[in-house]
Write an enzyme that holds these catalytic residues in place. Structure first.
Site: not given
Length: 554
Positions: A2, A296, A359-361
């Site tokens: 993302r 994040h 997301d993006e973990a």
């Protein structure tokens, strides 16, 4: 990914136009016919008592079909209505209708110089009516003729959207805050309109760079012009925590004390956030707050050591890389923290949704991710909100009624797309935000002085020319809830930056969410888009003059 690549923010004074040639393909004749029919009748006969200059003005009346988003139905007929010093605004429908009338009067008075008093009886010139009818929650009908303009809707939101149509039918000079010469003609005919999708959103990232309440309000006004009804605020990330939480005060005071590049950051007090919510509601936008987790989260981890598995707080972060942070899934304090944050944020938010990111973990194992989402989603429900998560949520078990926001690319793997499709088939609703289509922070071309390019270059046509209803194979049409255009702020720090990246792509995303699929046609749309330029000039919006659009003066 993302928001995947580090980049150095820039602060250009004069973004320059670049040129990229693309093949022109006509996709829907119906849209061309709609605009042509509206254009064939620009204004009709002049009102009695007006000749000469009024006759010249007839040609300047904006065709009914020229607005954005394209209306569901347009029928041009009869004479235009001319707003004059004798025009009044009649409101029929109680307090909510009156609020919309006051908003309309506030738009028109500075540029026309007319009093435009509100009334509840008698002939008025402009009438706003709440009435039963086949309008839906946000639909409206606009009727215009020699005797006046009437906007009819079942709900106040529909009246407000009808006012935005009326606004676009008036000359662009109506947007100015000083008296302009006019004349103020509204072409004759009928617009019958309602949205394709209930969710039509725009996201503003206030975490990478902090934007003030006034800056957010300015963006809200720009969104309202194009009938967007959801404002997604990205309130937390690695670089900054932007909302005061009484039970964890260091989140805002320490976690919000910086931003990308090392600036001073900032945060919203609860009063600030309530004011944003109030202002958005006055423009019929619902605020969707996002607390991104379990990844994040560096700003939170830096603020409270106990949220880290090793009990050691990392330093504040001002870069742009992603995927390195994670809340500690095994610790119970993590869920006390999540419960407190969601409880306080839900109490401030009258809207239906609360976005939990997801997301993006990359620093969270798959098993831990699933456990985390299984614990957190019921907390959102406990406080009366519906879960929204980025589409990685479909890799866990989405809660009943949850929405997944898809931000993948055309090139996203078939397996990931199939995972999202299976969730949709099982009842999870989808919001479409494909990064290589409607991420407004993507560069237009390689020479764009702002933005990122990890998803590719996204020119205006590419941003517009896709169909949410058929974008992902095997997703049932009933699962598509709408479209959202996110604007990430790694390289953006001013309102001018926001506007340069949002315009002219934002109106196209709004049209994808509102207009019937049958009206979708690039060749017709680009003409309507070009006509918006004078309105943006009047509003002081700086925009990218894409060579794909036939702008006035080109």
């Amino acid at each position: 990914m993302r928001r995947h690549h580090s980049t150095t923010p820039r602060n250009p004074r004069n973004p320059r136009t670049t040129r990229v040639s693309r093949t022109r393909v006509s996709r829907a004749l119906v849209s061309l016919l709609l605009v042509a029919a509206a254009g064939a009748f620009a204004a009709g006969a002049a009102p009695a008592g007006h000749t000469g200059a009024a006759g010249q003005a007839r040609a300047a009346a904006t065709p009914l079909g020229q607005i954005i988003p394209a209306p569901a139905s347009v029928r041009a007929a009869g004479s235009p209505y001319r707003i004059t010093a004798g025009t009044r605004i009649r409101v029929d429908g109680g307090r909510e209708a009156r609020r919309v009338g006051e908003y309309l009067a506030g738009l028109l008075r500075p540029s026309t110089g007319y009093r435009l008093p509100l009334t509840t009886h008698g002939r008025a010139g402009i009438e706003l009516r709440l009435a039963r009818g086949p309008f839906g929650a946000e639909g409206y009908r606009l009727d215009s003729g020699r005797g006046g303009v009437t906007i009819t809707a079942r709900e106040p939101a529909g009246l407000f959207h009808g006012v935005q149509t009326l606004r676009q039918l008036l000359p662009a000079a109506v947007e100015k805050r000083s008296v302009q010469p006019g004349p103020w003609l509204v072409a004759g005919g009928t617009v019958q309109d309602s949205p394709r999708y209930a969710y039509r959103g725009a996201m503003l990232d206030v975490s990478r760079h902090f934007f003030t309440v006034a800056q957010v309000k300015r963006y809200i006004d720009e969104l309202a012009l194009y009938k967007i009804n959801e404002l997604h605020l990205h309130l937390s990330d690695d670089q900054g925590w932007r909302i005061a939480i009484d039970s964890w005060p260091r989140l805002a005071t320490y976690g919000g004390s910086t931003e990308v590049g090392g600036g001073k950051g900032g945060h919203y007090t609860k009063a600030d956030y309530k004011e944003i919510v109030r202002y958005a509601a006055s423009r019929y936008l619902e605020v969707v707050p996002e607390i991104d987790m379990p990844g994040h989260t560096n700003a939170a981890l830096a603020s409270y050591a106990e949220l880290n598995c090793d009990g050691v707080a990392p330093p504040l972060y001002t870069g742009t890389n992603v995927g390195f942070s994670s809340l500690c899934v095994p610790k119970e304090v993590t869920y006390r923290f999540v419960d407190d944050v969601i409880r306080e944020l839900a109490a401030l938010t009258p809207g239906r949704y609360l976005h939990i990111g997801g997301d993006e973990a990359h620093s969270t194992s798959h098993d831990d991710y699933v456990k985390f989402m299984d614990r957190v989603q019921p907390i959102v429900a406990e406080y009366g909100k519906t879960v929204i998560g980025w589409h990685q949520l479909t890799g866990a078990t989405p809660a009943k009624g949850a929405l997944a926001q898809y931000w993948g690319l055309d090139s996203t793997s078939a397996a990931e797309k199939a995972q999202v499709a299976r969730a949709a088939q099982n009842g999870t609703g989808l919001i479409f935000s494909p990064a290589d289509r409607v991420y407004l922070d993507m560069k237009y071309t390689k020479d764009t002085p702002l933005g990122l390019a990890w998803a590719g270059y996204v020119e205006v046509r590419r941003s517009y020319d896709w169909d949410p209803g058929s974008y992902l194979p095997q997703v049932p049409a009933s699962a598509v809830r709408g479209v959202e255009a996110p604007l990430w702020s790694e390289t953006l720090s001013t309102s001018a930056h926001i506007e340069y990246m949002a315009f002219p792509r934002l109106p196209g995303a709004a049209e994808l969410g509102w207009s019937p699929a049958a009206t979708h046609d690039w060749d017709a749309y680009k003409v309507r888009l070009a006509a918006q330029a004078s309105r943006w000039d009047a509003l002081g919006i700086g925009y990218y003059r894409s060579p794909q659009v036939p702008w006035p003066g080109n």
